[in-house]
Write a protein that holds these residues in place. Sequence first.
Motif, PDB file in Angstrom:
ATOM      1  N   SER A 126      -4.477 -15.714  -0.148  1.00  0.00           N
ATOM      2  CA  SER A 126      -3.071 -16.020   0.088  1.00  0.00           C
ATOM      3  C   SER A 126      -2.240 -14.801   0.496  1.00  0.00           C
ATOM      4  CB  SER A 126      -2.459 -16.662  -1.152  1.00  0.00           C
ATOM      5  OG  SER A 126      -2.567 -15.789  -2.261  1.00  0.00           O
ATOM      6  N   LEU A 127      -2.620 -13.631   0.026  1.00  0.00           N
ATOM      7  CA  LEU A 127      -1.896 -12.398   0.340  1.00  0.00           C
ATOM      8  C   LEU A 127      -2.903 -11.345   0.807  1.00  0.00           C
ATOM      9  CD1 LEU A 127       0.501 -12.190  -2.750  1.00  0.00           C
ATOM     10  CD2 LEU A 127       1.072 -12.961  -0.443  1.00  0.00           C
ATOM     11  N   PRO A 128      -2.464 -10.404   1.616  1.00  0.00           N
ATOM     12  CA  PRO A 128      -3.390  -9.378   2.116  1.00  0.00           C
ATOM     13  C   PRO A 128      -3.673  -8.310   1.048  1.00  0.00           C
ATOM     14  CG  PRO A 128      -1.203  -8.986   3.005  1.00  0.00           C
ATOM     15  CD  PRO A 128      -1.130 -10.276   2.213  1.00  0.00           C
ATOM     16  N   LEU A 129      -4.484  -8.678   0.060  1.00  0.00           N
ATOM     17  CA  LEU A 129      -4.794  -7.797  -1.063  1.00  0.00           C
ATOM     18  C   LEU A 129      -6.297  -7.682  -1.249  1.00  0.00           C
ATOM     19  CD1 LEU A 129      -2.285  -9.222  -3.710  1.00  0.00           C
ATOM     20  CD2 LEU A 129      -1.994  -7.165  -2.311  1.00  0.00           C
ATOM     21  N   ARG A 130      -6.724  -6.505  -1.679  1.00  0.00           N
ATOM     22  CA  ARG A 130      -8.118  -6.263  -2.049  1.00  0.00           C
ATOM     23  C   ARG A 130      -8.122  -5.721  -3.469  1.00  0.00           C
ATOM     24  NH1 ARG A 130      -9.235  -2.468   1.393  1.00  0.00           N
ATOM     25  NH2 ARG A 130      -9.906  -3.938   2.969  1.00  0.00           N
ATOM     26  N   LEU A 131      -8.933  -6.342  -4.338  1.00  0.00           N
ATOM     27  CA  LEU A 131      -9.077  -5.881  -5.711  1.00  0.00           C
ATOM     28  C   LEU A 131     -10.487  -5.330  -5.890  1.00  0.00           C
ATOM     29  CD1 LEU A 131      -7.780  -5.687  -8.566  1.00  0.00           C
ATOM     30  CD2 LEU A 131      -8.899  -7.866  -9.083  1.00  0.00           C
ATOM     31  N   THR A 132     -10.557  -4.121  -6.416  1.00  0.00           N
ATOM     32  CA  THR A 132     -11.830  -3.499  -6.757  1.00  0.00           C
ATOM     33  C   THR A 132     -11.846  -3.305  -8.261  1.00  0.00           C
ATOM     34  OG1 THR A 132     -11.891  -2.339  -4.632  1.00  0.00           O
ATOM     35  CG2 THR A 132     -13.334  -1.501  -6.364  1.00  0.00           C
TER      36      THR A 132
END
Length: 160
Positions: A126-132
């Motif tokens: 939904s949003l331009p996010l990357r979680l590491t």
Amino acid sequence: MQMSAGDGMQRIRLTSEELSCELLPEFGGKIASLVWRANGAELLQAPLGAYRRRAEHGGWAMPFDQSDAGGWDECVPSVAACAAGAGQIPGAIPGLIPDHGDLWGVPWQVVRGEGAEVELCAEAISLPLRLTRRAVLSGAELALFYTLERSEERRVGKEC
């Protein structure tokens, strides 16, 4: 770190003298199990239903209450359904962020792993996010280290 896929589901196991931890990359990077080895006690909620691949059961719109509801899921970018902020946030997809966010139901990629440590990442929808997330198991401690960053391009299900 041990990886297996004997039942068609990729599993990562981290083990210390005191704890055993199992992660499921293709099921939202879920921490499916955390066991106190001295007595075999499971420290997380056991699955209430079968593990279901979101892509095979309604896709991105599959409600969280149709998931297994066990273990530890990442609720990013929101724990409750809400507007995605289209028009206000560059790269946002118009519509709603689903209940419990995007990342509990998208496949996560294994970035690296060695010994009692593994790093996984995923792209939000939904949003331009990357979680590491890096998980490190040592003695009686599971330490989780997070990096959340804006992603310039969507790479859901691809290498981060």
